[in-house]
Structure formats: C-alpha cells, structure tokens
Design an enzyme around this catalytic site. Sequence first.
Site, short mmCIF file in Angstrom:
data_model
loop_
_atom_site.label_atom_id
_atom_site.label_comp_id
_atom_site.label_asym_id
_atom_site.label_seq_id
_atom_site.Cartn_x
_atom_site.Cartn_y
_atom_site.Cartn_z
N ASP A 263 53.96 -12.61 -48.74
CA ASP A 263 53.59 -12.45 -47.33
C ASP A 263 53.50 -10.95 -47.07
O ASP A 263 53.87 -10.12 -47.91
CB ASP A 263 54.58 -13.15 -46.39
CG ASP A 263 53.95 -13.40 -45.01
OD1 ASP A 263 52.88 -12.84 -44.73
OD2 ASP A 263 54.54 -14.16 -44.21
C1 NOJ Z 1 52.27 -12.48 -41.88
C2 NOJ Z 1 52.40 -13.95 -41.63
O1 NOJ Z 1 53.74 -14.35 -41.82
C3 NOJ Z 1 51.51 -14.80 -42.52
O2 NOJ Z 1 51.57 -16.13 -42.06
C4 NOJ Z 1 50.10 -14.28 -42.50
O3 NOJ Z 1 49.27 -15.11 -43.26
C5 NOJ Z 1 50.11 -12.86 -43.00
N1 NOJ Z 1 50.91 -12.05 -42.11
C6 NOJ Z 1 48.70 -12.27 -43.13
O4 NOJ Z 1 48.19 -11.98 -41.90
#
Ligand code: NOJ
Length: 735
Positions: A263
């Site tokens: 993530d």
């Molecule tokens: C953080 C988020 O937790 C995740 O769900 C998302 O896909 C990513 N950022 C990318 O934007």
Amino acid sequence: MTEEKLKELLSSMTVEEKIGQLVQLTGDFFIDEGIATGPMEWLSINEDQVKCTGSILSTVGAKKLKDLQDRYMAINPHHIPLIFMADVINGYRTVFPIPLGQGCTFNPELVEEMASVAAKESARAGIHVTFSPMVDLVRDARWGRVMESTGEDVYLNARMSSAAVKGYQGSSIGDKDKISACIKHFAAYGAPVAGRDYNQVELSERTLKEEYLPAYKAGVDAGARMVMTSFNTLGKLPCTANEDLMKKTLREEWGFDGVLISDWAAIKELVFHSVAENDEEAAYLGIKAGVDIDMVTNVYINNLKKLIDEGRVPMQWLDDCAYRVLAYKNELGLFENPYKDADEDYDGKVDSEHMAFARKAAPESFVLLKNEGMLPIPTKATNDCGSVAFIGPYMNETNICGSWTIFNNNDDNITLEQALKERNPEISYVIEPGCKTLAAGQHFVGFQSKFDNPLTEAEQESMMEKAVKAASEADRVVMAIGEFNQMTGEGASRTEITIPEHQLELFRRVAMVNDNIIVVNFSGRPLDIREINKKAKAILQVWYPGTVAGYAVMDVLFGDAAPSGRLSMSFPYNVGQVPVYYSELHTGRYAEDPENRFTSKYMDAPNDPLFVFGYGLDYTDYEYSNLRISSNTISENSPIKVSVDVKNVGWRDGKEVVQLYIQDMVGSVARPLRQLKAFDKVDIKAGETKTIDFTITTDMLKFYDVNMNYVAEPGEFKVYVGRDSKASLCESFRL
Ligand code: NOJ
C-alpha cells in the site's frame, strides 16, 4: 511475448533496470517537457532512476497516458512499457453505489456487471489496473473505510470479492475493455483496534483464518492478478513485512502467482512501525516478504542495489519480483500494444447506457429500514397524499458518490432536486434544503481537498426557518440528510457515528411541526439513528448512490422502483455496542435477563443492534412457510436439499433476498450463533409463491477445530431460513 523472450529480456536488464520495475511513481514525474525535477528532489531520486520506473498510479486519461507512454518508452533503456494503475473503486465516470451499498444488493451478478462497466470506462481512459476490490471484513462502524467494503459477513464478502474480480478481469486481463483487479488490503486491515484508521489489529489465528482471510482467498481463486499489502500490524508484525502471510499463505497455500504491491508507502512505514531501523532495513524486510512493488517511495529504488551488492538480498529475490512485474505487463498485452484500450474518442464522454444501468442498479443497494405507510409517495394519479416538503441538505448536494470517486466529473452528478424537478410529479411540493451538509462556518479536511461552508450562523438559521415553515405547511416531509461524504473513507474514523448535529437540529425542529417524516439517509457507514427511528415514519438508507443518485432516489420515493437492499452491516443501537455483528459467539452467559445482573449484556442498551444484518423492507411483503430438508443426516457424499416457500403477499412485484443461516450446536471450539451460508435474490410477483432450494454440503460446516484443522465435526446443526439474520424458520440435521 513468449516466456522465453520475457526471460531473455530480464537477463539483458541491469540491476538498476530490474529495481526500476519494482518502483511505482505518480504521473507528476513525467511532464510534457520530459522528467520533472521537483518530485525527483522531493523523493531524492535521479533522472536515470525515473527512466526505469515500472508503473504509474493515479494518472488517467486516454490522451494523456498514450502520450506519457510514448515519451517514457522512448527513454527507458529497453523500451519497456509502463503499467498505469488507479483507484477505480465504485466506478470511473459512471459511479455506482459505494461498495458497502453494493454489499447490500446481495446480488453478485449485479456487482460483477458494475465492475465490468467500470473496467470498460477505465480501460478506455488508459488504465490497466484498479486497486479494487477492497474485501476487508468490517465490523466496526467507527472505521471510515467500512464504506469501501461489502460488509461484516464472511460469506457475503467472499461472494462479492469473486464477483468484482470477474467483472473487472473477465476471462483475461489482456482482453479488450478488461483491467486487472487488485485484492486489498492483505490482511485484516478492516479490524483496527477502536476503529481508528491505520491502528493495530489483534486477531486470533483462528478468527483470522476463518473470518478475515476467506474474502481475499475468494478474490485470488477468482483469478485476481494483483494483491495489495495492508498498512496495519497483525499481532504486532506489520503485514507488509509478514513473510508467513505473503509467502506461505498467499503464494504457497493459495497458489497466487500474480504481483504483490505495497500500500502507499507501506514499506517505508516499517520504519515508523519500529520494526526497521532505517529505509535500507525496510527495503530488506519488504523484499524478503516478497513484496514486488513499492508504491511511491524511494525505499526500494535507493536501497536495493546496496543490499544486493552486499549480498544481503540475493539476486534471485530481485529477479523473481522483476519477472513477475514483466510477466504482468505481458499478460496485459502491453509489449504488443502499450496503450491497451486507451481511446480518446470514448474517454471523457458520458456513456448513456452505463448511466441507465446505474439508475437501475442503485435501488438494489437502498435499504428500507422503516415504512409506516409513507412510501412510495402517492401522486394525484393514484391516491393524492397532499403536499410534500422536500427538506435537507442532500436535496442539492452534488457530493453523492462517496469519498473514493476521484476521476468522475461532479457535473455529471444528478442531485435530488434536479431529478425531482425533471420528474415534476403530480403532487404539490416545495424544496427547502434548510442547511448544508456541513454546518455554518465549518472547515473540513477531506480526502483529496479541503471543504468550507461559508454560510454564517444567521444565514443557516434563516434557511432552517424557511424549511421548518415549509414543513409545517406540508402534509408530508421528505428529509434528505446524512454524513458529509468526506466523513467516511480513508482517514475518516469517528467516535460518534451520528448524523451531523446541525442536521439533527433541523430534523428535530421539523419533527415538532410535522409527524409524517420520510428520512432519506446518506452515509458511508451504519449510523446511530435512534432518534430518527423514533420520530420518522419512514427511513430509506441510500448510502452514496453514485452519479445518478437523484434519479434513483426519486424512482424509489415515487415507487417506479422498489428498494431491494438488505443490510450488509448491522446498524448499531449506539456506538457503545460497536463492533456489533450477528455471527457472534454465544458466550457462557448469553441470556439478556434484566433480573440477572451476571449475564453478558449492557446495563444501558440492548445487545441487539437497532437493525440487524440482512434486514430490509420492501414495498411488498413476504411470507415464508414449509421449510423442509431432504434428510436429517448429512455426509460428505450426501448433501442435504433445503426448500422453503416464499409468498409475495403484497400488492406489487418484488425482489426478495432469501437467506440461509447455519448454527453448529456443539464444536471443539465455541461456534457462532449462526452464519450466513447461502442466499438467493429472487423476483416474486404479487400473489405468487416461489419455492427456493438450497443445497447444504459438509464443506459449509467446516471450521478450524481445536487443533487448527479445517474440518466439519459430527453433531447437530440447525438451519434457519428467512428474511434476515433473525430468521426463525428452523430445521435440524446431524453430521
Ligand atoms: C492508500 C489506500 O489505503 C489504498 O486503498 C489505495 O489503493 C492506495 N492508497 C493508492 O491510492
């Protein structure tokens, strides 16, 4: 490209180039004139490193991405195409109900179709991968991200996970108008302690395996080509560094051979989690756990080479990761066609067929929580109910898609007011919003931008007075109220899960002058709506319905469509009960006897939520009878058939969600009160009786026994069939 050629390509790449494949940056690095220096400085990386980047996130648009791909491939040493990834959560340009609402449809085919539409629109906008579906099991409504999940139930989530993957990917991610799904957030991100986003997660191994992992596995089984690690720790170990989870469970046990992405900055966060002393150590832990792509940090890019030179990271680890990314590009067909489906003629236009589909789909996510003869609103043509005052800030709010819709065009959104005026129903009506979704003068830090309500207290008061006057003069009131859409989503945990206070005040004042209130509630989580439930005669929970919210809500209010959603997450009585969910354990002291102090209960609230999982009314009603099972014993080779008759006893056709729950009466470990094991959403005509059949197999009875073996234990089971998780029609059988 053949596997052989792909391997040749890998072996011709330098270490730096291979590392580049594991790096994901944003589009800001690639400006029209070349590579931007600003972001490079910010990330402490150089131009040569940017030239080897493997993928880009959050940049969209057919023309923009084709151009970016051209410029990038010209400077990349081996002219390897980029992958473009983005968060297409509940639609791209046509936005559908938020995932929690999609869970309420209890209609996996519909969810698959929504994902398929989203795939087409995003593929045409040049996107190759979406960071969706989010399949985290959620039981704590304080957590803002419950809106991104399909809810509290193991089985429902698994069905929806698999449906979304199929919708995005079809039979191959290389096919036209298909994109890759990404199952996230692996694992158990949906259970942060106290509902606070990014907080630690503590689960027993049994609960993790039995309740939290199945939806990820269902997505992997459905063929998802990417998985994203989660931010949280699980038993004090950050998941992004959890080798056991990533290598043993995901890759070895589940056979996942796709790409594992961190993530956002989750590898770097290993330092903040205090499991890595510095970025170099974080990079080591990340690649050791098998994380292929580092999302938007310089941790891999600036540390892996040194780790390889020093021999701490074997070249094989890097080769494995880089090969997986190259193979992913190959599967997407990017070596042959680096633009894939990017289409300037289509992108940027509204697809009217998709909008029409969204309008039909949204009512399936609406949950009618209460209806004392208020809905649908009769018109003069049927049975005039007098005048209606449409009140509440959601009458003209345009933020009706949920907080994760970052690529849609707000101008496409149909407000309730617009839809009402277009419909121009044969009733006498007025519209008086009464306030805005945010309170007068309120400043709100949203997901991607900040929001302010410039109204003064005096201006808000005057709006409220007008609304209350309109309510006092009307026969019925429709009140469209709820959480401001940015109050849910990432970083939006709340300790009070109520409708904003100024809107509640408006509601109270309206309730003092009019008894006939229909509340249309917008929210990204189940809320504490006790007060509304006491005073309103009807409550329609619409979540965030998406682009055509106005049309869909009006269709339901005026009866052109019926709400056929059932709760995918319990509506708590109050926040003190949270997390509250139907499949809890019995405990040793279950009975709620008020005369016995020493039972498992609250002194100041019931144990049951206000509205249970699976609950939802329709504009018609159903009677269940004649539950029968084909045998009172089950074995591996002799499943049991369960049948029930469901009669539509109302005045109009409907869609009923027939739900089947099983209770295991005794186990070697404590067993839940009941668990959803099957459901069927069926069309039943007014007056018609349908027989619904289900099959129970021994697989449906399995759980992790006292020795952590996944087995069905002999003994007695009860099967309940009915309208929600309190279903009372019951039969029993033995294994
Ligand atoms: C953080 C988020 O937790 C995740 O769900 C998302 O896909 C990513 N950022 C990318 O934007």
